[in-house]
Design a protein around this motif. Structure first.
Motif, PDB file in Angstrom:
ATOM      1  N   ARG A  49      -5.051   6.414  -4.016  1.00 30.28           N
ATOM      2  CA  ARG A  49      -5.812   6.832  -2.827  1.00 30.28           C
ATOM      3  C   ARG A  49      -6.342   8.250  -2.996  1.00 30.28           C
ATOM      4  NH1 ARG A  49      -8.329   7.924   0.845  1.00 30.28           N
ATOM      5  NH2 ARG A  49      -8.221   7.343   3.061  1.00 30.28           N
ATOM      6  N   LEU A 120      -1.874  10.669  11.689  1.00 29.99           N
ATOM      7  CA  LEU A 120      -1.961   9.594  10.708  1.00 29.99           C
ATOM      8  C   LEU A 120      -3.415   9.206  10.439  1.00 29.99           C
ATOM      9  CD1 LEU A 120       0.269   7.675   9.409  1.00 29.99           C
ATOM     10  CD2 LEU A 120      -0.309   6.051  11.185  1.00 29.99           C
TER      11      LEU A 120
ATOM     12  N   PRO B 234      10.335  -4.831  -2.904  1.00 23.69           N
ATOM     13  CA  PRO B 234      10.062  -3.495  -2.351  1.00 23.69           C
ATOM     14  C   PRO B 234       8.585  -3.123  -2.419  1.00 23.69           C
ATOM     15  CG  PRO B 234      11.978  -3.395  -3.764  1.00 23.69           C
ATOM     16  CD  PRO B 234      11.382  -4.773  -3.935  1.00 23.69           C
ATOM     17  N   VAL B 235       7.889  -3.623  -3.441  1.00 21.50           N
ATOM     18  CA  VAL B 235       6.470  -3.284  -3.578  1.00 21.50           C
ATOM     19  C   VAL B 235       5.665  -3.958  -2.466  1.00 21.50           C
ATOM     20  CG1 VAL B 235       4.490  -3.370  -5.112  1.00 21.50           C
ATOM     21  CG2 VAL B 235       6.780  -3.011  -6.048  1.00 21.50           C
ATOM     22  N   LEU B 237       6.898  -4.759   0.375  1.00 16.92           N
ATOM     23  CA  LEU B 237       7.299  -4.057   1.594  1.00 16.92           C
ATOM     24  C   LEU B 237       6.466  -2.789   1.779  1.00 16.92           C
ATOM     25  CD1 LEU B 237       9.229  -3.856   3.986  1.00 16.92           C
ATOM     26  CD2 LEU B 237      10.883  -2.731   2.504  1.00 16.92           C
ATOM     27  N   ALA B 238       6.297  -2.033   0.680  1.00 21.50           N
ATOM     28  CA  ALA B 238       5.486  -0.813   0.749  1.00 21.50           C
ATOM     29  C   ALA B 238       4.067  -1.160   1.176  1.00 21.50           C
ATOM     30  CB  ALA B 238       5.487  -0.097  -0.605  1.00 21.50           C
ATOM     31  N   VAL B 241       3.967  -2.072   4.870  1.00 21.42           N
ATOM     32  CA  VAL B 241       4.075  -0.917   5.775  1.00 21.42           C
ATOM     33  C   VAL B 241       2.714  -0.235   5.897  1.00 21.42           C
ATOM     34  CG1 VAL B 241       5.050   1.394   5.992  1.00 21.42           C
ATOM     35  CG2 VAL B 241       6.532  -0.532   5.403  1.00 21.42           C
ATOM     36  N   LEU B 242       2.053  -0.033   4.757  1.00 19.80           N
ATOM     37  CA  LEU B 242       0.751   0.632   4.787  1.00 19.80           C
ATOM     38  C   LEU B 242      -0.276  -0.224   5.540  1.00 19.80           C
ATOM     39  CD1 LEU B 242       0.546   2.088   1.159  1.00 19.80           C
ATOM     40  CD2 LEU B 242       1.385   3.169   3.224  1.00 19.80           C
ATOM     41  N   LEU B 245       0.268   0.044   9.201  1.00 16.67           N
ATOM     42  CA  LEU B 245      -0.205   1.320   9.743  1.00 16.67           C
ATOM     43  C   LEU B 245      -1.729   1.324   9.849  1.00 16.67           C
ATOM     44  CD1 LEU B 245       2.211   3.812   8.024  1.00 16.67           C
ATOM     45  CD2 LEU B 245       2.113   3.197  10.432  1.00 16.67           C
ATOM     46  N   GLY B 249      -1.871   1.975  13.367  1.00 19.04           N
ATOM     47  CA  GLY B 249      -1.744   3.429  13.407  1.00 19.04           C
ATOM     48  C   GLY B 249      -3.052   4.165  13.166  1.00 19.04           C
ATOM     49  N   GLY B 250      -4.114   3.442  12.887  1.00 22.52           N
ATOM     50  CA  GLY B 250      -5.415   4.084  12.704  1.00 22.52           C
ATOM     51  C   GLY B 250      -5.599   4.752  11.358  1.00 22.52           C
ATOM     52  N   SER B 251      -4.696   4.546  10.422  1.00 23.53           N
ATOM     53  CA  SER B 251      -4.855   5.158   9.102  1.00 23.53           C
ATOM     54  C   SER B 251      -5.880   4.375   8.275  1.00 23.53           C
ATOM     55  CB  SER B 251      -3.507   5.179   8.386  1.00 23.53           C
ATOM     56  OG  SER B 251      -2.999   3.864   8.299  1.00 23.53           O
ATOM     57  N   SER B 252      -6.260   4.912   7.130  1.00 24.79           N
ATOM     58  CA  SER B 252      -7.231   4.217   6.271  1.00 24.79           C
ATOM     59  C   SER B 252      -6.712   4.135   4.850  1.00 24.79           C
ATOM     60  CB  SER B 252      -8.579   4.935   6.267  1.00 24.79           C
ATOM     61  OG  SER B 252      -8.853   5.501   7.496  1.00 24.79           O
ATOM     62  N   PHE B 253      -5.634   3.427   4.649  1.00 28.72           N
ATOM     63  CA  PHE B 253      -5.169   3.239   3.275  1.00 28.72           C
ATOM     64  C   PHE B 253      -6.040   2.219   2.556  1.00 28.72           C
ATOM     65  CE2 PHE B 253      -1.237   4.463   5.565  1.00 28.72           C
ATOM     66  CZ  PHE B 253      -0.971   5.630   4.872  1.00 28.72           C
ATOM     67  N   GLY B 271     -10.502   4.566   2.240  1.00 25.39           N
ATOM     68  CA  GLY B 271      -9.468   3.632   1.813  1.00 25.39           C
ATOM     69  C   GLY B 271      -9.953   2.708   0.703  1.00 25.39           C
ATOM     70  N   LEU B 275      -6.655  -1.421  -3.643  1.00 23.94           N
ATOM     71  CA  LEU B 275      -5.273  -0.934  -3.697  1.00 23.94           C
ATOM     72  C   LEU B 275      -4.319  -1.995  -3.166  1.00 23.94           C
ATOM     73  CD1 LEU B 275      -3.217   1.281  -4.115  1.00 23.94           C
ATOM     74  CD2 LEU B 275      -3.861   2.235  -1.902  1.00 23.94           C
ATOM     75  N   LEU B 279      -1.149  -3.787  -5.125  1.00 23.82           N
ATOM     76  CA  LEU B 279       0.224  -3.819  -4.595  1.00 23.82           C
ATOM     77  C   LEU B 279       0.664  -5.253  -4.372  1.00 23.82           C
ATOM     78  CD1 LEU B 279       0.115  -0.886  -2.011  1.00 23.82           C
ATOM     79  CD2 LEU B 279       1.383  -0.941  -4.148  1.00 23.82           C
TER      80      LEU B 279
END
Lengths: 187, 588
Positions: A49, A120, B234-235, B237-238, B241-242, B245, B249-253, B271, B275, B279
């Motif tokens: 990112r 965030l 776990p990958v 899960l990561a 989570v992103l 969000l 949560g308004g994020s831009s991953f 973003g 990606l 993942l």
């Protein structure tokens, strides 16, 4: 020990009274491997990112996090002292107190960032900051629970509980230093 | 002090709740997982019936179904959105709640501890948690199916940005997709607990004499699968989570700049949708092997038992399981050849993918060599294992084709891919589950399943799945894209419609035939022939104890292992099999 049967077709009977300690520690190491993978995945997302975004603005580190880091390091060290000299309860109490202080400090750091308008949604670096510190913080809460359990669990489980909890807590400390480097050391 | 006593101080529970609901006994937990998988597979099959109805009769209105799903039919044939929702939920439920839970958590939980000579898993409480966490994940997934706005439509891979933008992305992309992500995250947690238990149990709780190289290949397969699960979930899960969000949560991953959806310009920026794909597939490819490796273990075990011969090249089999597990971590890019990947990267992923063929071929040839000149007993378990080998080859060969980036450019997102992964991952793994069920049912419930009905079930299933999935290769080669509810407007696809009809009818017959299995399963609980301890004259530890096994598996006797797992037809021995716990002198 059953592992010795790897070499001998018929090893001696399992006689080690601390064999369940080995089981606890192995379970903990495997759990840490999984947690390590979780943060590895976050790291790769962070790196990708970061590389892609021309508008990446790094958020300066809230000052209080230096104190937080110090608290966590002291907590880890004092737990290690307690693990080696188990009569001196004070070291455990110090470790627990420093752990709580770390969490409080982290909450403060979050609020500080929010008061500066860093959320965030408006900054990718901040988004990763929140995600990574929150994920680490949740694991720290689990660790505090484990530290609290040391003196609560039944006598026969206490030793391996302490050993496993120490391993976990040191890992969390090291993970924290790594996260600091990732978030603020590479800008 | 003894290793098992030290690790398991809990007594046999007496109350109903502690015994059957919140049980810490690995055997009860294994059956709970199998039951969960049975419910999930029924839901998943119903969803596939709905899809096949739409594909075979594109314009039919189905008034009765329209009555049940008023929004999904909206006065005409099934809406494309509803079709996508069915597709998404079918894939998700099958991959996670059937193909992961049954072979690994179901049979693995029940038989791994017994096969290595342990009285329970290393962490029984955690084991109980793992089931109930998975159960909650399943309930949340079912909630997604009935969420306001409908079920999610982004596929089981939940590709971003569609899955990340929220309700604006279309029906089902609001609450439905959010519940989907939450369910998957919960599922990850449950699977991690299972994996942790499996690994610790194998490494630390083996009985005396049970060296690693005396473990049955089933246990090796579960062990390797647990490593994959421990490092892959776990990958996911990561990523989950992103993604969550980004949604709430308004994020831009994962959401790029300048995205316009439904005439609305999104404010996100920077973003990367790719990606998510990285993942997801870094988890997703190992996940494929999480589904299939236990089937390989079961097949090795059963082929040896019913050929009355040792597994050919046991050590090579162990090595091949590990090699497949290892390579599965470096092939994920082959899912992304069409994502604008550099040709050099694609070549690297292509080579690693083809490398999977080497250990896979080792396994296949060793299976054939195990059968060679054996005294084969065609039980239901054996038939399903042979079916597994057949499907594994059929599905694996097309994998080698798809591993070529140049070929994949044409075949990507066509029915050819659907055929490939259904045969290799879906049906082969299901055949592994059936083989395991017919084989272990007598141990789990003390009675044999009906062999005659089992064989009817087998032949319907084998012929059925080939009738369903073989024609899909032709659809794909003819350029028929997947995921569309209806393509009747395209002239070049019109002549393929009879194939769709054929596939659907084959699917309905095959699915109906599964009723035989369910009937056999429940009928045999009460009416099956009593099994005795070792009905198959098998060698591994689970057959040395009563059926069903007592609470602590071995009672007062501490199992001591003197023999390898596959000592069949040893020259000069009294019987044609030597059990692992037989005294050393059993082998002349």
């Amino acid at each position: 020990m059953s592992v010795s049967t790897l070499e001998l077709p018929l090893g001696p009977p399992p006689a080690d009274p601390r064999v369940s300690l080995r089981t606890s520690l192995l379970g903990m190491k495997l759990a840490l491997a999984a947690i390590g993978m979780l943060f590895t995945a976050f790291t790769s997302a962070y790196v990708v990112r970061h590389a892609l975004d021309p508008d990446w603005h790094a958020v300066p580190m809230p000052r209080i996090m230096i104190a937080n880091t110090l608290a966590l390091v002291i907590s880890s060290l004092s737990l290690e002292v307690y693990r080696r000299h188990r009569q001196e309860r004070l070291w455990l109490t110090l470790s627990q107190a420093m752990g709580v202080l770390f969490v409080a400090g982290q909450v403060f750091a979050w609020r500080q960032l929010q008061s500066r308008g860093v959320y965030l949604s408006n900054n990718p670096h901040a988004a990763f900051f929140y995600v990574l510190t929150a994920a680490h913080g949740l694991h720290i809460l689990g660790g505090l629970f484990a530290l609290g359990g040391i003196t609560v669990v039944a006598q026969e489980r206490r030793f391996r509980w302490l050993e496993a909890a120490s391993l976990y807590w040191h890992f969390m400390g090291a993970l924290w230093l790594y996260l600091l480097f990732l978030l603020f050391g590479m800008n | 002090m003894d290793v098992h006593v030290a690790a398991h101080q809990h007594e046999a529970p007496t109350g109903f709740v502690r015994k059957y609901i919140f049980s810490m006994d690995h055997k009860v937990i294994g059956i709970q997982y199998l039951m969960l998988a049975m419910v999930a597979v029924t839901v998943g099959m119903i969803l596939s019936v709905l899809m096949r109805l739409r594909l075979a009769w594109p314009l039919e209105k189905w008034p009765m179904l329209a009555h049940i799903f008023p929004e999904g039919f909206a006065g005409g044939p099934m809406t494309p959105e509803f079709y996508l929702a069915m597709l998404t939920m079918h894939g998700t439920i099958m991959v996670f709640f059937v193909l992961t839970t049954a072979p690994l958590s179901g049979f693995g939980n029940y038989f791994l501890p017994i096969q290595v000579g342990a009285r329970d898993m290393a962490f029984p409480f955690m084991n109980m948690m793992s089931f109930w966490v998975t159960f909650v994940a399943f309930v949340v997934m079912l909630m997604a199916l009935f969420a306001t706005g409908g079920a999610p439509i982004a596929g089981w891979t939940a590709y971003t940005p569609l899955s990340a933008v929220g309700a604006i992305g279309g029906p089902g992309m609001g609450a439905g997709q959010t519940l989907w992500v939450i369910s998957i995250a919960i599922f990850c947690a449950g699977s991690l607990l299972t994996a942790l238990n499996f690994l610790t149990t194998v490494l630390n709780l083996r009985a005396r004499g049970m060296s690693l190289m005396r473990m049955p290949l089933t246990s090796w397969a579960w062990f390797t699968t647990a490593i994959l699960a421990l490092l892959a979930f776990p990958v996911l899960l990561a990523g989950g989570v992103l993604l969550l969000l980004d949604r709430v949560g308004g994020s831009s991953f994962f959401i790029p700049a300048g995205l316009v959806i439904s005439d609305k310009h999104l404010t996100n920026s920077g973003g990367s949708p790719l990606l998510w794909q990285h993942l997801f597939w870094f988890f997703g490819h190992p996940e494929v092997y999480i589904a299939i490796l236990p089937g390989m273990g079961v097949t090795s075990h059963i082929l040896s038992t019913f050929s009355r011969k040792p597994v050919f090249a046991y050590k090579a089999m162990v090595g091949a399981i590990f090699a497949i597990g290892f390579i599965s971590y470096v092939v994920w890019g082959h899912h992304m050849f069409m994502s604008g990947m550099s040709p050099y990267t694609a070549m690297a992923f292509s080579i690693t993918t083809m490398a999977v063929g080497v250990p896979s071929a080792i396994k296949t040839f060793n299976w054939l060599a195990t059968l060679w000149k054996g005294q084969i007993r065609f039980t239901c378990a054996m038939l399903f294992s042979l079916g597994f080998v057949s499907l594994f080859v059929s599905g694996g060969v097309t994998g080698m084709l798809l591993a070529q980036p140049a070929v994949d450019i044409f075949l990507h997102d066509t029915y050819f891919v659907v055929a490939h992964f259904h045969i290799i991952m879906g049906v082969a793994a299901i055949f592994g589950i059936f083989a395991g069920m017919y084989y272990w049912y007598p141990k789990m419930f003390g009675r044999l399943m009906h062999e005659g009905w089992g064989k009817v079930h087998f032949w319907f299933s084998l012929v059925g799945v080939y009738c369903i999935f073989m024609p899909m290769h032709f659809l794909g080669l003819a350029g028929h894209p997947r995921r569309y509810a209806q393509l009747t407007e395209f002239k070049y696809l019109l002549h393929l419609q009879p194939l769709h009809l054929f596939i659907s009818i084959a699917a309905f017959i095959t699915i109906t035939a599964q009723v035989i299995f369910f009937f056999n399963f429940f009928w045999s609980l009460k009416k099956g022939k009593p099994a005795g301890d070792n009905p198959w004259e098998s060698t591994s530890l689970e057959w040395s104890i009563p059926s069903p096994p007592p609470f602590d598996n071995f009672g007062p006797i501490e199992p001591i292992v003197h023999h390898g797992p596959y000592e069949y037809s040893v020259p000069g021995a009294a019987k044609d099999y030597i059990m692992q716990t037989d005294p050393p002198e059993a082998r002349p």
